[in-house]
Scaffold this motif. Structure first.
Motif, PDB file in Angstrom:
ATOM      1  N   ARG A   8      -5.978   4.964  10.669  1.00 56.49           N
ATOM      2  CA  ARG A   8      -5.267   4.081   9.747  1.00 56.49           C
ATOM      3  C   ARG A   8      -5.654   4.470   8.331  1.00 56.49           C
ATOM      4  NH1 ARG A   8      -6.677  -2.259   9.636  1.00 56.49           N
ATOM      5  NH2 ARG A   8      -8.529  -1.457   8.580  1.00 56.49           N
ATOM      6  N   LEU A  56      -2.091   0.926  15.288  1.00 52.78           N
ATOM      7  CA  LEU A  56      -1.013   1.768  14.782  1.00 52.78           C
ATOM      8  C   LEU A  56       0.354   1.275  15.227  1.00 52.78           C
ATOM      9  CD1 LEU A  56      -2.572   5.292  15.353  1.00 52.78           C
ATOM     10  CD2 LEU A  56      -2.279   4.117  13.197  1.00 52.78           C
ATOM     11  N   GLU A  93       2.953   9.486  -2.637  1.00 56.00           N
ATOM     12  CA  GLU A  93       2.180   9.583  -1.409  1.00 56.00           C
ATOM     13  C   GLU A  93       0.717  10.001  -1.674  1.00 56.00           C
ATOM     14  OE1 GLU A  93       3.688   8.695   1.454  1.00 56.00           O
ATOM     15  OE2 GLU A  93       2.078   9.262   2.825  1.00 56.00           O
ATOM     16  N   GLU A 133      -0.877   6.940   0.201  1.00 53.98           N
ATOM     17  CA  GLU A 133      -0.682   7.161   1.641  1.00 53.98           C
ATOM     18  C   GLU A 133      -0.832   5.850   2.407  1.00 53.98           C
ATOM     19  OE1 GLU A 133      -3.451   9.836   3.562  1.00 53.98           O
ATOM     20  OE2 GLU A 133      -2.362   9.743   5.466  1.00 53.98           O
ATOM     21  N   ASN A 150       2.112   3.380   1.463  1.00 52.04           N
ATOM     22  CA  ASN A 150       3.370   3.727   2.136  1.00 52.04           C
ATOM     23  C   ASN A 150       3.299   3.486   3.639  1.00 52.04           C
ATOM     24  OD1 ASN A 150       5.099   4.496  -0.007  1.00 52.04           O
ATOM     25  ND2 ASN A 150       3.887   6.367  -0.278  1.00 52.04           N
ATOM     26  N   ASP A 151       2.123   3.715   4.221  1.00 50.38           N
ATOM     27  CA  ASP A 151       1.937   3.415   5.641  1.00 50.38           C
ATOM     28  C   ASP A 151       2.210   1.935   5.912  1.00 50.38           C
ATOM     29  OD1 ASP A 151       0.586   3.893   8.400  1.00 50.38           O
ATOM     30  OD2 ASP A 151      -0.589   2.266   7.514  1.00 50.38           O
ATOM     31  N   ARG A 152       1.636   1.039   5.085  1.00 54.58           N
ATOM     32  CA  ARG A 152       1.845  -0.403   5.286  1.00 54.58           C
ATOM     33  C   ARG A 152       3.318  -0.754   5.064  1.00 54.58           C
ATOM     34  NH1 ARG A 152      -2.516   1.238   5.925  1.00 54.58           N
ATOM     35  NH2 ARG A 152      -4.476   0.096   5.850  1.00 54.58           N
ATOM     36  N   ARG A 165       5.964   1.187   5.476  1.00 55.10           N
ATOM     37  CA  ARG A 165       6.789   1.678   6.589  1.00 55.10           C
ATOM     38  C   ARG A 165       6.637   0.786   7.801  1.00 55.10           C
ATOM     39  NH1 ARG A 165       4.361   6.911   5.671  1.00 55.10           N
ATOM     40  NH2 ARG A 165       5.427   7.713   3.842  1.00 55.10           N
ATOM     41  N   ARG A 166       5.417   0.340   8.064  1.00 55.66           N
ATOM     42  CA  ARG A 166       5.228  -0.574   9.189  1.00 55.66           C
ATOM     43  C   ARG A 166       5.965  -1.878   8.956  1.00 55.66           C
ATOM     44  NH1 ARG A 166       0.784   1.127  12.181  1.00 55.66           N
ATOM     45  NH2 ARG A 166      -0.205   2.843  11.100  1.00 55.66           N
ATOM     46  N   LEU A 170       5.504   5.459  12.387  1.00 56.73           N
ATOM     47  CA  LEU A 170       4.438   5.969  11.532  1.00 56.73           C
ATOM     48  C   LEU A 170       4.816   7.307  10.926  1.00 56.73           C
ATOM     49  CD1 LEU A 170       1.486   5.568  10.648  1.00 56.73           C
ATOM     50  CD2 LEU A 170       0.886   7.022  12.574  1.00 56.73           C
TER      51      LEU A 170
END
Ligand code: TXA
Ligand code: MG
Length: 344
Positions: A196, A229, A307, A312, A315-317, A319-320, A326
Motif C-alpha cells: 500500500r 488492496l 504521480e 502515488e 492517486n492510489d486512494r 482510484r480506489r 489498482l
C-alpha cells in the motif's frame, strides 16, 4: 453531534491514563497518529481485537497493523532481518509499516494477523500515540478508525461521528499531520513489495534498501497479498470521476481541485493544494472527500494529481475511491471489476 462530542477528550496525563485503563479492560480507544486516527485495542487480547472488527464492520480476514512504543518492543513480536532493522532505524517513529514473519513466541492475537504467519508492525510518529503506547506497556492493534469501506479519519470528530457507541474514548490530537495512511512494505517475500503506498514515498525506501518490486496488474486483481488492496477501499457514497481537466463541465458535480488552474462552475469546490504541494494535498485528502460527499451533489470530479512522491499514495486512494482497479492500465475486464470485499 452532542453524543459524539462527549467521548472526545483532550490528551492530558489523566485522559491518557484513563485510555490505558480502558484498553486493559478490553475496550476500544481511538488515538491520533501522524497519518490517520487509529482505533486501538490491546493487540494481545483476542476479544478486544474482535471488537475492532465488529466496530469497523470489517471482514475478519483483513489483518490489522500492530503499533509499538519503540523498535525494541516491536522486535519481541516479529523477525527483523537486516533490511527491516535498517528501515526501522531510518523511518521510525514514522509512516512506514513493515510486514514481517511473526516471531515464534509472538504474544499478539492471531486474529489481529488474520491467522497469517506474518505481522504488520509500526512505531507511530505522534507524541500522544507514543505516550499511550508506553502507558499501556503493550502493543496496540489499530486500524484506521473508520467504518470499513469509508475514508480514514483525520480528526477526532470524524471518528466520533462514525464510531459513536463503539469506541469508549477518542483522544483528540488535532488534525493528522500527514493525513494519509502509512506505507505498507512486505519484507516476507523474495523481494520487498509495497502493498500500500502511503506516507513514506517509495523513493525514500529505495534510497535505503534498493529497488522495490512493483505489484503486477494480474496479482493486484486476482490474489492480493494485502487484503487492504481490495478495490473501493476508500469510498465516498457518491461517484468519483478522475482526471477531470475542465472537460465537459457538469455543474451538478462538486470539484476536488489541485493546483492553481481551477475551472469554475462546479456546485462546490475544495482545493487539495492551491500551491500544488503534495504534502498539503495528502493532509487535506480525506477531510475534503468527506466535505464533498453529500447527497445533493451528483458526484465528485477530481483534477489530476501528479504521480511523484506522495502523489502515488494520493492517486492510489483516489482510484480506489472511484472503484478502479489498482493497476489502472490492466485489462478492461479487470478495470471495471468491483470487489465485493470491503476492507478498512
Ligand atoms: O497509517 C496507518 O497505517 C493507520 C494508522 C492508524 O496506523 N492504520 C491503518 O490500518 O491504516 P488499516 O488496518 O486500516 O490498514 C492496514 C493495512 C491493510 O491494507 C492490511 O491489509 C495490511 O495493512 N496488513 C496488515 N497486516 C498485514 C499482513 N500481515 N500482511 C499483509 N498486509 C497486512
Ligand atoms: Mg483503513
Amino acid at each position: 453531534m452532542m453524543a459524539g462530542d462527549s467521548i472526545i477528550a483532550r490528551p492530558t496525563p489523566e485522559t491518557i491514563a484513563r485510555a490505558a485503563r480502558l484498553i486493559s479492560e478490553g475496550r476500544l480507544v481511538a488515538f491520533p497518529t501522524e497519518t490517520v486516527y487509529g482505533l486501538g485495542a490491546d493487540a494481545t487480547d483476542d476479544r478486544a481485537v474482535a471488537a475492532v472488527f465488529e466496530a469497523k464492520e470489517r471482514p475478519r480476514f483483513n489483518p490489522l497493523i500492530v503499533h509499538f512504543a519503540d523498535v525494541e518492543a516491536a522486535q519481541g513480536t516479529a523477525v527483523f532481518d537486516e533490511r527491516a532493522k535498517r528501515l526501522a532505524r531510518r523511518f521510525w517513529p514514522g509512516a512506514l509499516t513493515l510486514v514481517l514473519p511473526r516471531s515464534p513466541d509472538c504474544p499478539v492475537s492471531l486474529l489481529a494477523c488474520a491467522g497469517l504467519e506474518t505481522i504488520a508492525v509500526r512505531v507511530p510518529g505522534h507524541e500522544v500515540a507514543l505516550k499511550l503506547l508506553s502507558t499501556v506497556r503493550g502493543p496496540l492493534a489499530a486500524p484506521s478508525a473508520n467504518r470499513s469501506g469509508l475514508v480514514s479519519p483525520t480528526t477526532a470528530v470524524h471518528v466520533a461521528e462514525e464510531l459513536t457507541g463503539k469506541v469508549a474514548l477518542v483522544l483528540d490530537g488535532g488534525p493528522c499531520r500527514i493525513g494519509i495512511e502509512s506505507t505498507v512494505l512486505d519484507l516476507t517475500g523474495r523481494e520487498p513489495l509495497v502493498l500500500r503506498p502511503g506516507g513514506v514515498p517509495r523513493a525514500a525506501i529505495e534510497a535505503e534498501i534498493g529497488p522495490l518490486a512493483r505489484i503486477g496488474a494480474a496479482e493486484a486483481a486476482s490474489a492480493p497479498r494485502s487484503p487492504g488492496l481490495a478495490l473501493r477501499h476508500y469510498a465516498p457514497s457518491i461517484p468519483l470521476r478522475l482526471e477531470a481537466r475542465g472537460g465537459p463541465l457538469r455543474p451538478e458535480e462538486a470539484l476536488l481541485a489541485f493546483g492553481a488552474n481551477v475551472p469554475a462552475g462546479y456546485a462546490a469546490e475544495r482545493n487539495l493544494s492551491a500551491a500544488g504541494d503534495l504534502g498539503e494535498a495528502a493532509a487535506n485528502l480525506f477531510a475534503m472527500l468527506r466535505e464533498l460527499d453529500r447527497g445533493d451533489f451528483a458526484g465528485i470530479a477530481v483534477m489530476p494529481v501528479p504521480e511523484s512522491g506522495l502523489g502515488e499514495a494520493i492517486n492510489d486512494r483516489l482510484r480506489r475511491a472511484a472503484g478502479e482497479a489498482l493497476a489502472a492500465k490492466g485489462p478492461v475486464s479487470q478495470r471495471g471489476r468491483r470487489s465485493p470485499q470491503r476492507a478498512g
